[in-house]
Scaffold this motif. Structure first.
Motif, PDB file in Angstrom:
ATOM      1  N   LYS A   1       2.294 -12.445  -4.821  1.00 58.36           N
ATOM      2  CA  LYS A   1       1.020 -11.785  -4.502  1.00 58.36           C
ATOM      3  C   LYS A   1       1.046 -11.241  -3.080  1.00 58.36           C
ATOM      4  O   LYS A   1       1.673 -11.808  -2.197  1.00 58.36           O
ATOM      5  CB  LYS A   1      -0.131 -12.773  -4.639  1.00 58.36           C
ATOM      6  N   LEU A   2       0.352 -10.118  -2.886  1.00 57.02           N
ATOM      7  CA  LEU A   2       0.169  -9.575  -1.534  1.00 57.02           C
ATOM      8  C   LEU A   2      -1.229  -9.932  -1.063  1.00 57.02           C
ATOM      9  O   LEU A   2      -2.182  -9.900  -1.847  1.00 57.02           O
ATOM     10  CB  LEU A   2       0.295  -8.045  -1.560  1.00 57.02           C
ATOM     11  N   LEU A   3      -1.367 -10.251   0.207  1.00 55.49           N
ATOM     12  CA  LEU A   3      -2.706 -10.383   0.782  1.00 55.49           C
ATOM     13  C   LEU A   3      -3.338  -8.993   0.883  1.00 55.49           C
ATOM     14  O   LEU A   3      -2.629  -7.978   0.929  1.00 55.49           O
ATOM     15  CB  LEU A   3      -2.629 -11.015   2.174  1.00 55.49           C
ATOM     16  N   HIS A   4      -4.671  -8.955   0.952  1.00 52.24           N
ATOM     17  CA  HIS A   4      -5.378  -7.669   1.007  1.00 52.24           C
ATOM     18  C   HIS A   4      -4.825  -6.776   2.125  1.00 52.24           C
ATOM     19  O   HIS A   4      -4.484  -5.611   1.904  1.00 52.24           O
ATOM     20  CB  HIS A   4      -6.874  -7.916   1.227  1.00 52.24           C
ATOM     21  N   GLY A   5      -4.703  -7.334   3.328  1.00 50.33           N
ATOM     22  CA  GLY A   5      -4.239  -6.521   4.462  1.00 50.33           C
ATOM     23  C   GLY A   5      -2.815  -6.016   4.278  1.00 50.33           C
ATOM     24  O   GLY A   5      -2.472  -4.906   4.720  1.00 50.33           O
ATOM     25  N   GLU A   6      -1.981  -6.809   3.615  1.00 48.24           N
ATOM     26  CA  GLU A   6      -0.591  -6.376   3.377  1.00 48.24           C
ATOM     27  C   GLU A   6      -0.560  -5.165   2.441  1.00 48.24           C
ATOM     28  O   GLU A   6       0.199  -4.215   2.654  1.00 48.24           O
ATOM     29  CB  GLU A   6       0.211  -7.541   2.782  1.00 48.24           C
ATOM     30  N   ALA A   7      -1.417  -5.194   1.422  1.00 51.80           N
ATOM     31  CA  ALA A   7      -1.482  -4.057   0.494  1.00 51.80           C
ATOM     32  C   ALA A   7      -2.081  -2.825   1.178  1.00 51.80           C
ATOM     33  O   ALA A   7      -1.614  -1.695   0.984  1.00 51.80           O
ATOM     34  CB  ALA A   7      -2.316  -4.444  -0.727  1.00 51.80           C
ATOM     35  N   ILE A   8      -3.101  -3.044   2.013  1.00 48.65           N
ATOM     36  CA  ILE A   8      -3.734  -1.920   2.716  1.00 48.65           C
ATOM     37  C   ILE A   8      -2.749  -1.301   3.715  1.00 48.65           C
ATOM     38  O   ILE A   8      -2.731  -0.081   3.918  1.00 48.65           O
ATOM     39  CB  ILE A   8      -5.029  -2.375   3.428  1.00 48.65           C
ATOM     40  N   ALA A   9      -1.906  -2.138   4.319  1.00 45.39           N
ATOM     41  CA  ALA A   9      -0.882  -1.611   5.244  1.00 45.39           C
ATOM     42  C   ALA A   9       0.043  -0.644   4.513  1.00 45.39           C
ATOM     43  O   ALA A   9       0.356   0.447   5.010  1.00 45.39           O
ATOM     44  CB  ALA A   9      -0.090  -2.775   5.848  1.00 45.39           C
ATOM     45  N   ILE A  10       0.466  -1.030   3.303  1.00 41.02           N
ATOM     46  CA  ILE A  10       1.299  -0.126   2.495  1.00 41.02           C
ATOM     47  C   ILE A  10       0.504   1.139   2.180  1.00 41.02           C
ATOM     48  O   ILE A  10       0.999   2.266   2.309  1.00 41.02           O
ATOM     49  CB  ILE A  10       1.742  -0.816   1.183  1.00 41.02           C
ATOM     50  N   GLY A  11      -0.767   0.961   1.790  1.00 39.97           N
ATOM     51  CA  GLY A  11      -1.625   2.111   1.463  1.00 39.97           C
ATOM     52  C   GLY A  11      -1.772   3.070   2.627  1.00 39.97           C
ATOM     53  O   GLY A  11      -1.799   4.298   2.448  1.00 39.97           O
ATOM     54  N   MET A  12      -1.814   2.547   3.850  1.00 40.06           N
ATOM     55  CA  MET A  12      -1.970   3.428   5.024  1.00 40.06           C
ATOM     56  C   MET A  12      -0.713   4.270   5.253  1.00 40.06           C
ATOM     57  O   MET A  12      -0.803   5.428   5.662  1.00 40.06           O
ATOM     58  CB  MET A  12      -2.330   2.607   6.260  1.00 40.06           C
ATOM     59  N   ILE A  13       0.461   3.690   4.991  1.00 43.68           N
ATOM     60  CA  ILE A  13       1.692   4.501   5.104  1.00 43.68           C
ATOM     61  C   ILE A  13       1.688   5.581   4.021  1.00 43.68           C
ATOM     62  O   ILE A  13       1.934   6.768   4.296  1.00 43.68           O
ATOM     63  CB  ILE A  13       2.954   3.617   4.975  1.00 43.68           C
ATOM     64  N   LEU A  14       1.397   5.191   2.780  1.00 44.23           N
ATOM     65  CA  LEU A  14       1.394   6.153   1.666  1.00 44.23           C
ATOM     66  C   LEU A  14       0.403   7.286   1.930  1.00 44.23           C
ATOM     67  O   LEU A  14       0.716   8.469   1.726  1.00 44.23           O
ATOM     68  CB  LEU A  14       1.013   5.439   0.363  1.00 44.23           C
ATOM     69  N   GLU A  15      -0.782   6.932   2.414  1.00 42.59           N
ATOM     70  CA  GLU A  15      -1.827   7.944   2.597  1.00 42.59           C
ATOM     71  C   GLU A  15      -1.608   8.751   3.882  1.00 42.59           C
ATOM     72  O   GLU A  15      -2.058   9.896   3.972  1.00 42.59           O
ATOM     73  CB  GLU A  15      -3.209   7.283   2.506  1.00 42.59           C
ATOM     74  N   SER A  16      -0.888   8.186   4.849  1.00 44.47           N
ATOM     75  CA  SER A  16      -0.483   8.994   6.021  1.00 44.47           C
ATOM     76  C   SER A  16       0.540  10.049   5.584  1.00 44.47           C
ATOM     77  O   SER A  16       0.514  11.195   6.047  1.00 44.47           O
ATOM     78  CB  SER A  16       0.129   8.101   7.112  1.00 44.47           C
ATOM     79  N   TYR A  17       1.431   9.658   4.676  1.00 48.17           N
ATOM     80  CA  TYR A  17       2.403  10.627   4.136  1.00 48.17           C
ATOM     81  C   TYR A  17       1.662  11.747   3.389  1.00 48.17           C
ATOM     82  O   TYR A  17       1.934  12.937   3.609  1.00 48.17           O
ATOM     83  CB  TYR A  17       3.397   9.932   3.193  1.00 48.17           C
ATOM     84  N   LEU A  18       0.704  11.374   2.538  1.00 47.78           N
ATOM     85  CA  LEU A  18      -0.068  12.394   1.813  1.00 47.78           C
ATOM     86  C   LEU A  18      -0.798  13.308   2.802  1.00 47.78           C
ATOM     87  O   LEU A  18      -0.894  14.525   2.590  1.00 47.78           O
ATOM     88  CB  LEU A  18      -1.084  11.732   0.871  1.00 47.78           C
ATOM     89  N   SER A  19      -1.288  12.699   3.889  1.00 44.36           N
ATOM     90  CA  SER A  19      -1.977  13.494   4.927  1.00 44.36           C
ATOM     91  C   SER A  19      -1.030  14.522   5.534  1.00 44.36           C
ATOM     92  O   SER A  19      -1.423  15.658   5.821  1.00 44.36           O
ATOM     93  CB  SER A  19      -2.492  12.568   6.036  1.00 44.36           C
ATOM     94  N   SER A  20       0.227  14.108   5.742  1.00 46.90           N
ATOM     95  CA  SER A  20       1.193  15.041   6.350  1.00 46.90           C
ATOM     96  C   SER A  20       1.522  16.178   5.387  1.00 46.90           C
ATOM     97  O   SER A  20       1.710  17.316   5.802  1.00 46.90           O
ATOM     98  CB  SER A  20       2.473  14.294   6.772  1.00 46.90           C
TER      99      SER A  20
END
Length: 361
Positions: A256-275
């Motif tokens: 299992k991932l903790l909430h913050g660990e999953a959100i950290a991954i989400g921030m990288i993914l969504e920063s890439y989408l932003s670029s």
């Protein structure tokens, strides 16, 4: 007082702030007081809390099992039944003492029991101090789908005492740091720079860090309590992050991932989408990715898992008319709402994330 300002709960900080709970109880004269804890906060936090409460009223403690996997309607039914059996009425007060699961679920239970009793949040994790306990979102998961059932109801007040953080593991502390980093990325570049340079949190800085994060969130919520517009900015990293979290939560072969660990991954993914979509600067994308991987490590997301993760996006609360809506960044502290992202780009964002495994290790 206008509607928006009225809807943000007052937050009090430090060991002096229990006097606000004692004063509230004295002024409002609830018929009874219930404290919701989980097994961990019962053991590690309840003693400190009760030492600071001066009421003569009888206090009943209701305990639930810890963890996101228990944040569901069956747990609520257990708490509603306990309240009922213990004689709670419409003038009872509920105090939620715990992390995000306790404040989310406890707020939902309180705001629906007998059509709503008042509640106070006393967050005990960094994540719940800077995020879950503030802003009025309450609710539970539906199966593996995050926060599908809930209401927006403000706590009467929130008490933040960083002493509780001494009971947390470094992993739990890091999980809370993800939401702090998010606040910097969506609202305050100098805060992002300061936070991203912290190799380890200095506890003496912690109170001002928490307060700054709560202020960022409260400022946004006060303008848009029901998430019709700018409150959506707080979902940066969460659209994909929640899908990743849900997948790992219910897949028994995965840790299992903790909430913050999953959100950290989400921030990288969504920063890439932003670029890709909004020309978010490449250098900042690389910096964000490196800082997050250095802090949180790398999670191996296999190609076979992607279809399941992406199918979970269809249930995201921010969707409308069948479209997945993202909050992306034009730059740090310049978010853009309701961006539609083509599915092939979502797959590419995971390719980008997986590419960080070789470049950073």
């Amino acid at each position: 007082m206008n509607e928006a300002n009225y809807l943000v709960n007052p937050v009090f900080y430090g060991s002096e702030s229990y006097s606000n709970i004692n004063q509230y109880i004295e002024d409002k004269k609830p018929s009874s007081v219930f404290i919701l804890v989980d097994t961990n906060t019962q053991q590690n936090c309840l003693g400190l809390f009760l030492k600071n409460i001066t009421t003569e009223l009888q206090i009943e403690v209701i305990e639930i099992e810890p963890g996101e996997e228990n944040k569901h309607i069956e747990t609520c039914t257990g708490v509603w039944s306990a309240l009922s059996e213990l004689g709670a009425d419409r003038k009872s007060l509920m105090i939620n003492l715990g992390g995000g699961v306790v404040t989310d679920l406890g707020g939902f239970v309180a705001s629906t029991f007998k059509r709503g009793i008042p509640f106070i949040n006393v967050p005990t994790t960094l994540l719940s101090m800077v995020d879950a306990s503030v802003g009025g979102k309450t609710g539970v998961d539906l199966g593996n789908l995050k926060n599908q059932v809930g209401v927006i109801v403000q706590a009467e007040l929130v008490v933040v005492d960083s002493k509780y953080l001494q009971t947390l593991s470094s992993r739990e502390m890091r999980s809370g740091l993800a939401e702090i980093l998010k606040h910097g990325l969506i609202a305050d570049e100098s805060y992002w720079n300061r936070m991203s340079n912290l190799s380890s949190l200095d506890l003496s800085d912690l109170d001002t860090i928490i307060e700054h994060s709560v202020n960022i969130k409260s400022e946004i919520v006060s303008q848009d309590p029901y998430e019709r517009s700018i409150r959506k900015n707080l979902n940066f990293g969460h659209t994909l992050g929640h899908a990743v979290e849900s997948f790992y939560l219910t897949n028994s072969e995965k840790d299992k991932l903790l909430h913050g660990e999953a959100i950290a991954i989400g921030m990288i993914l969504e920063s890439y989408l932003s670029s890709e979509i909004l020309n978010f600067p490449q250098k900042k994308l690389r910096d964000i990715s490196k800082i997050i991987i250095d802090l949180f490590g790398f999670t191996d997301i296999s190609t076979e898992d992607l279809n399941q993760i992406i199918s979970l996006l269809k249930h995201d609360k921010k969707n409308s008319n069948g479209q997945v809506n993202f909050v992306l960044l034009k730059d740090i502290a310049v978010p853009e709402l309701d961006v539609i992202v083509p599915e092939e780009l979502i797959f590419k964002s995971f390719d980008f994330y997986n590419s960080l495994n070789t470049t950073n290790h």
